[in-house]
Design a protein around this motif. Sequence first.
Motif, PDB file in Angstrom:
ATOM      1  N   THR A 236      -4.270   0.094  -6.735  1.00  0.00           N
ATOM      2  CA  THR A 236      -4.738  -0.230  -5.392  1.00  0.00           C
ATOM      3  C   THR A 236      -6.041  -1.018  -5.405  1.00  0.00           C
ATOM      4  O   THR A 236      -6.225  -1.943  -4.613  1.00  0.00           O
TER       5      THR A 236
ATOM      6  N   LYS B 105      -1.566   5.912   2.794  1.00  0.00           N
ATOM      7  CA  LYS B 105      -1.181   4.592   3.298  1.00  0.00           C
ATOM      8  C   LYS B 105      -1.736   4.292   4.695  1.00  0.00           C
ATOM      9  O   LYS B 105      -2.132   3.155   4.976  1.00  0.00           O
TER      10      LYS B 105
ATOM     11  N   ALA C 269       0.204   3.725  -2.995  1.00  0.00           N
ATOM     12  CA  ALA C 269      -0.633   4.846  -2.527  1.00  0.00           C
ATOM     13  C   ALA C 269       0.011   5.485  -1.307  1.00  0.00           C
ATOM     14  O   ALA C 269      -0.540   5.451  -0.202  1.00  0.00           O
TER      15      ALA C 269
ATOM     16  N   ILE D  32       0.835  -1.208   0.000  1.00  0.00           N
ATOM     17  CA  ILE D  32       0.000   0.000   0.000  1.00  0.00           C
ATOM     18  C   ILE D  32       0.870   1.258   0.000  1.00  0.00           C
ATOM     19  O   ILE D  32       0.586   2.230  -0.705  1.00  0.00           O
TER      20      ILE D  32
END
Length: 416
Positions: free
Chosen positions: A117, A57, A53, A49
């Motif tokens: 994601t 996160k 992103a 993650i």
Amino acid sequence: MNINVTNAAVTDAQQPNFPWRPSIAQFFATIGFYAPFFGISAVLLPAKIAMIAPDDKVAMTASATTITLLISVFAGFICGALCDMTRSRFGARTPWIVGGGVLATICLIVFATASDTTLALGAWYVYVVWYNAVMAAAMAWMPDLIAPKHRGTASSMFGVATQIGLNGAQSLASLYITNVSTGVFVLLIVADIALILAVVICQEKSNRDVPRAKFSVEAAKESFLPPRHAGRDYWFAAIARLMYMMPGGIGTYRLYTLTDYMHTPEEAAAKWMSLMAALSLVMAIVAAVISGPLADRIKTIKVPVAVAVFLVGVPCWLPFFIPTPLMYTIYVALSGLGGGIFVALDQALMTSVLPNQKTAAKDLAFLNVAGTIGQMLAPLLAAAVIGMFGYAGLFPMGFIVLTIAAVSVFGIKNVK
């Protein structure tokens, strides 16, 4: 062990010698379903993650963890119920272990290679379903294939495998924080080899001759709902597992407790935490190896489990009265000892309170749900305690909740 064996698929008289084949099979199966789940959820999922992103996160990791636990709550007992209803030449459990393992592997390959994601998390959530399916099926091997008098030793092997799948997998995964895809593939190789060994060693027999209940509303309720007439032992066991997991938030805030409560510099706190993890792992494995055979020899399992819970709870007072990293480390080491005993014998205790052998996987899954709910509530309870009493309040909270867990174990009547 002095256990009510009326619902045991294999009685003590039918199995005079220790059942090495199903016990070794469950050992490998436990590594097979725990290693990728804990290695990825605790280490590689947050790392993935953070890679794709980085700005979101923290929130995304928190939501992913919550959704994972919620999926586990429902997937476990649904897959367990379907597993109980399965009839095949390979038995009820093996098709779910093999099929679930294959589908879980596909999901994790997608997760490892995804750069989006939505795709990565979607693959992870579907994987969680199949992880629970494999776990529900593999855990049911114990009530299916192992007589009550051997379950202490068999559960001890399960406990050692749990430590390998939990702590060992996380240690292995931590080597690949900067290369998540490779880490996932390494864990997959370990898991798939372990699951293949498990089904080959177990050689579960055909259950085609076992009659399947005709469909009815009552049959559906029995297959998919919690056991309504399970008796007090089952529900005391569920409460014990729920309460045992509830103080887990103490570990969640370990770093902050060291730095903010005990005023330990961050660099030193990291070294203390490393030492705590190593001591806890060693103590847990040693306790797990010894406790199962000892329980079988002294013919009691309830007392060692209750003592194990107290061994985790009583040392909570050490860092409360003497708030130093050394006392905290001693507490963690003693907790590891108690935790090792609990994990080693917990499975034997849980399989001993099942109300109906025909719904073993589903009923075990509901007991697992109790533990999952405890995990979900643990950080919330810890945060509430910190808000009211500060970090010092975590330790009395741990003692109180674990005492309730120990009392619940003693509430179980039909297990000596």
